[in-house]
Design a protein around this motif. Sequence first.
Motif, PDB file in Angstrom:
ATOM      1  N   VAL A   1       7.241   0.710  -4.598  1.00 21.98           N
ATOM      2  CA  VAL A   1       7.115   0.739  -4.007  1.00 21.98           C
ATOM      3  C   VAL A   1       5.918   2.189  -3.320  1.00 21.98           C
ATOM      4  CG1 VAL A   1       8.686  -0.484  -3.026  1.00 21.98           C
ATOM      5  CG2 VAL A   1       8.792   1.505  -2.481  1.00 21.98           C
ATOM      6  N   GLY A   2       4.674   1.642  -2.841  1.00 23.60           N
ATOM      7  CA  GLY A   2       3.665   3.043  -2.697  1.00 23.60           C
ATOM      8  C   GLY A   2       3.342   3.263  -3.523  1.00 23.60           C
ATOM      9  N   GLY A   3       3.172   2.200  -5.006  1.00 20.21           N
ATOM     10  CA  GLY A   3       2.245   2.385  -6.404  1.00 20.21           C
ATOM     11  C   GLY A   3       0.756   2.916  -5.598  1.00 20.21           C
ATOM     12  N   ALA A   4       0.374   2.871  -4.802  1.00 18.19           N
ATOM     13  CA  ALA A   4      -1.381   2.639  -4.930  1.00 18.19           C
ATOM     14  C   ALA A   4      -1.748   4.480  -4.623  1.00 18.19           C
ATOM     15  CB  ALA A   4      -1.958   1.864  -4.165  1.00 18.19           C
ATOM     16  N   GLY A   5      -0.494   4.903  -4.544  1.00 24.35           N
ATOM     17  CA  GLY A   5      -0.696   6.142  -4.043  1.00 24.35           C
ATOM     18  C   GLY A   5      -1.059   7.468  -4.922  1.00 24.35           C
TER      19      GLY A   5
ATOM     20  N   SER B   1      11.867  12.767  -4.135  1.00 16.95           N
ATOM     21  CA  SER B   1      12.235  13.525  -3.165  1.00 16.95           C
ATOM     22  C   SER B   1      11.512  14.646  -2.876  1.00 16.95           C
ATOM     23  CB  SER B   1      13.905  13.867  -2.769  1.00 16.95           C
ATOM     24  OG  SER B   1      14.507  14.429  -1.818  1.00 16.95           O
ATOM     25  N   THR B   2      12.147  15.280  -2.550  1.00 12.03           N
ATOM     26  CA  THR B   2      11.391  16.887  -2.652  1.00 12.03           C
ATOM     27  C   THR B   2      12.161  18.226  -2.186  1.00 12.03           C
ATOM     28  OG1 THR B   2      10.004  17.729  -1.101  1.00 12.03           O
ATOM     29  CG2 THR B   2      11.389  16.446  -0.308  1.00 12.03           C
ATOM     30  N   ALA B   3      11.607  19.437  -2.563  1.00 12.71           N
ATOM     31  CA  ALA B   3      12.305  20.576  -3.216  1.00 12.71           C
ATOM     32  C   ALA B   3      12.606  20.971  -1.549  1.00 12.71           C
ATOM     33  CB  ALA B   3      11.476  21.476  -3.609  1.00 12.71           C
ATOM     34  N   ALA B   4      11.729  19.984  -0.457  1.00 12.59           N
ATOM     35  CA  ALA B   4      11.929  20.878   0.993  1.00 12.59           C
ATOM     36  C   ALA B   4      13.371  20.347   1.663  1.00 12.59           C
ATOM     37  CB  ALA B   4      10.928  19.869   1.848  1.00 12.59           C
ATOM     38  N   VAL B   5      14.065  19.714   0.829  1.00 13.90           N
ATOM     39  CA  VAL B   5      15.348  19.700   1.453  1.00 13.90           C
ATOM     40  C   VAL B   5      16.004  20.740   1.706  1.00 13.90           C
ATOM     41  CG1 VAL B   5      15.726  17.207   0.425  1.00 13.90           C
ATOM     42  CG2 VAL B   5      16.216  18.951  -1.175  1.00 13.90           C
ATOM     43  N   TYR B   6      15.339  21.798   0.453  1.00 13.31           N
ATOM     44  CA  TYR B   6      16.207  23.372   0.911  1.00 13.31           C
ATOM     45  C   TYR B   6      16.012  24.103   1.399  1.00 13.31           C
ATOM     46  CZ  TYR B   6      17.451  21.521  -4.247  1.00 13.31           C
ATOM     47  OH  TYR B   6      17.687  20.831  -5.115  1.00 13.31           O
TER      48      TYR B   6
ATOM     49  N   PHE C   1       7.637   5.726  -3.572  1.00  8.21           N
ATOM     50  CA  PHE C   1       7.117   6.598  -3.665  1.00  8.21           C
ATOM     51  C   PHE C   1       6.149   6.376  -2.203  1.00  8.21           C
ATOM     52  CE2 PHE C   1       6.941   5.493  -7.789  1.00  8.21           C
ATOM     53  CZ  PHE C   1       7.156   6.994  -8.514  1.00  8.21           C
ATOM     54  N   ALA C   2       7.031   5.605  -1.226  1.00  7.57           N
ATOM     55  CA  ALA C   2       5.901   5.614  -0.073  1.00  7.57           C
ATOM     56  C   ALA C   2       6.658   5.911   1.285  1.00  7.57           C
ATOM     57  CB  ALA C   2       6.788   4.010   0.156  1.00  7.57           C
ATOM     58  N   SER C   3       6.632   7.561   1.233  1.00 12.00           N
ATOM     59  CA  SER C   3       7.021   8.419   2.123  1.00 12.00           C
ATOM     60  C   SER C   3       5.390   8.666   2.382  1.00 12.00           C
ATOM     61  CB  SER C   3       7.501   9.647   1.427  1.00 12.00           C
ATOM     62  OG  SER C   3       9.560   8.672   1.405  1.00 12.00           O
TER      63      SER C   3
ATOM     64  N   ILE D   1       1.255   9.626  -6.885  1.00 14.79           N
ATOM     65  CA  ILE D   1       2.146   9.630  -8.032  1.00 14.79           C
ATOM     66  C   ILE D   1       2.392   8.272  -8.223  1.00 14.79           C
ATOM     67  CG2 ILE D   1       4.505  10.505  -8.765  1.00 14.79           C
ATOM     68  CD1 ILE D   1       3.696  13.012  -6.795  1.00 14.79           C
ATOM     69  N   GLY D   2       2.357   7.650  -6.862  1.00 14.58           N
ATOM     70  CA  GLY D   2       2.961   6.053  -7.596  1.00 14.58           C
ATOM     71  C   GLY D   2       2.116   5.456  -8.670  1.00 14.58           C
ATOM     72  N   SER D   3       0.712   5.582  -8.644  1.00 18.33           N
ATOM     73  CA  SER D   3      -0.303   5.095  -8.942  1.00 18.33           C
ATOM     74  C   SER D   3       0.157   5.403 -10.898  1.00 18.33           C
ATOM     75  CB  SER D   3      -1.624   5.103  -8.718  1.00 18.33           C
ATOM     76  OG  SER D   3      -1.831   6.593  -8.650  1.00 18.33           O
ATOM     77  N   HIS D   4      -0.076   6.707 -10.636  1.00 18.51           N
ATOM     78  CA  HIS D   4       0.235   7.705 -12.272  1.00 18.51           C
ATOM     79  C   HIS D   4       1.180   6.875 -12.912  1.00 18.51           C
ATOM     80  CE1 HIS D   4      -2.638  10.371 -10.732  1.00 18.51           C
ATOM     81  NE2 HIS D   4      -2.634  10.969 -12.047  1.00 18.51           N
ATOM     82  N   MET D   5       2.148   6.473 -11.621  1.00 22.36           N
ATOM     83  CA  MET D   5       3.363   6.296 -12.157  1.00 22.36           C
ATOM     84  C   MET D   5       3.510   4.044 -13.212  1.00 22.36           C
ATOM     85  SD  MET D   5       7.075   6.237 -12.773  1.00 22.36           S
ATOM     86  CE  MET D   5       7.428   5.730 -13.964  1.00 22.36           C
ATOM     87  N   VAL D   6       2.681   3.740 -11.884  1.00 20.51           N
ATOM     88  CA  VAL D   6       2.978   2.276 -12.591  1.00 20.51           C
ATOM     89  C   VAL D   6       1.291   2.244 -14.395  1.00 20.51           C
ATOM     90  CG1 VAL D   6       0.968   0.271 -12.063  1.00 20.51           C
ATOM     91  CG2 VAL D   6       2.609   1.457 -10.404  1.00 20.51           C
ATOM     92  N   GLN D   7       0.645   3.604 -14.395  1.00 19.99           N
ATOM     93  CA  GLN D   7       0.043   3.735 -15.188  1.00 19.99           C
ATOM     94  C   GLN D   7       1.169   3.728 -16.758  1.00 19.99           C
ATOM     95  OE1 GLN D   7      -2.253   7.444 -15.655  1.00 19.99           O
ATOM     96  NE2 GLN D   7      -4.023   6.145 -15.682  1.00 19.99           N
TER      97      GLN D   7
END
Length: 325
Positions: free
Chosen positions: A6-10, A115-120, A72-74, A12-18
């Motif tokens: 999900v979010g595969g056209a963004g 997720s993100t380091a912003a949680v810290y 990846f859909a955030s 990081i998502g597009s690199h994941m699909v690849q």
Amino acid sequence: MKFLVVGGAGYIGSHMVQHLLRAGHEPVVADNFSTGYRSALTGGRLVELDIADAPALDRLFADEHFDAVFHFASFIQVGESVVEPGKYYQNNLAATLTLLQAMVRAGVKNFIFSSTAAVYGDPEYVPIDEDHPKAAINPYGRSKWMVEQILEDFDRAYGLKSVCLRYFNAAGADPEGQLGERHEPETHLLPLILQAASGRRASITVFGRDYDTPDGTCIRDYVHVADLVAAHALAVDYLQAGGVSTAFNLGNGQGFSVQQVIETARQVTGQDIVVGEAPRRAGDPPRLVADPRRAYTVLGWQPRFASLEQIVTHAWNWEQKYPWH
């Protein structure tokens, strides 16, 4: 294996699909194209939907069997999240909850969360390990931390296994030049610098030169996008092997200052990059650097593109292809 991205056209998502395609897997991309690009899809089947649409998710899960779901859909802009928190809680939190509930109904058991380091929040110590207190200082970071807590509850209640991957600063582009970073508007430091190098913008701005760092500019941990997606693939292997739900920091474990990134970009591009000065921005800590040893030990992950020069070079190769189609 078959995966829903999900979010595969963004970015990081597009690199994941690849990455999944190159490894011989079958990715199915779900995207509503609010921020993604059709031209970023290098393969896989596309299902155009919004993860807030529960009936559409139910239909998808009824038609397909997925070994895992990558999320990846955030929305990712920290500043925007402060001004429009409702947008972030609606998409990053509520829509993700809708997706998780659909997975439970369909019996899909493995979830990999971007997720993100912003949680810290503001770090109490550096480098930051996974046990560091969670004290997000903006709606973006809070929305991600709330999802992480929901995932703990869904594991206990429904047996939904998850890995939360807390990115530090995602950067770079596909080493082979097929894909790269593009956001509208662009807020990330490296592409902004390279846009100044290529002439797409007149200059870049350094916010604060009076931090307690060697050159006075903020230090951040940049991790190559290809290394990020490799960690996601290892996270699936970890869950498939019976691993428990957990979280990992993804970073290089070393920091580079804003000034270092500018100087490296000047060396790589051969361009004189015009730099403007501005005061510090509220909420910018002097140092954000990951302790990624848990990912090294448990996942067997090791960044392949750890040098700043490699990261900048791959991003510059992509920037030179602008306009992208």
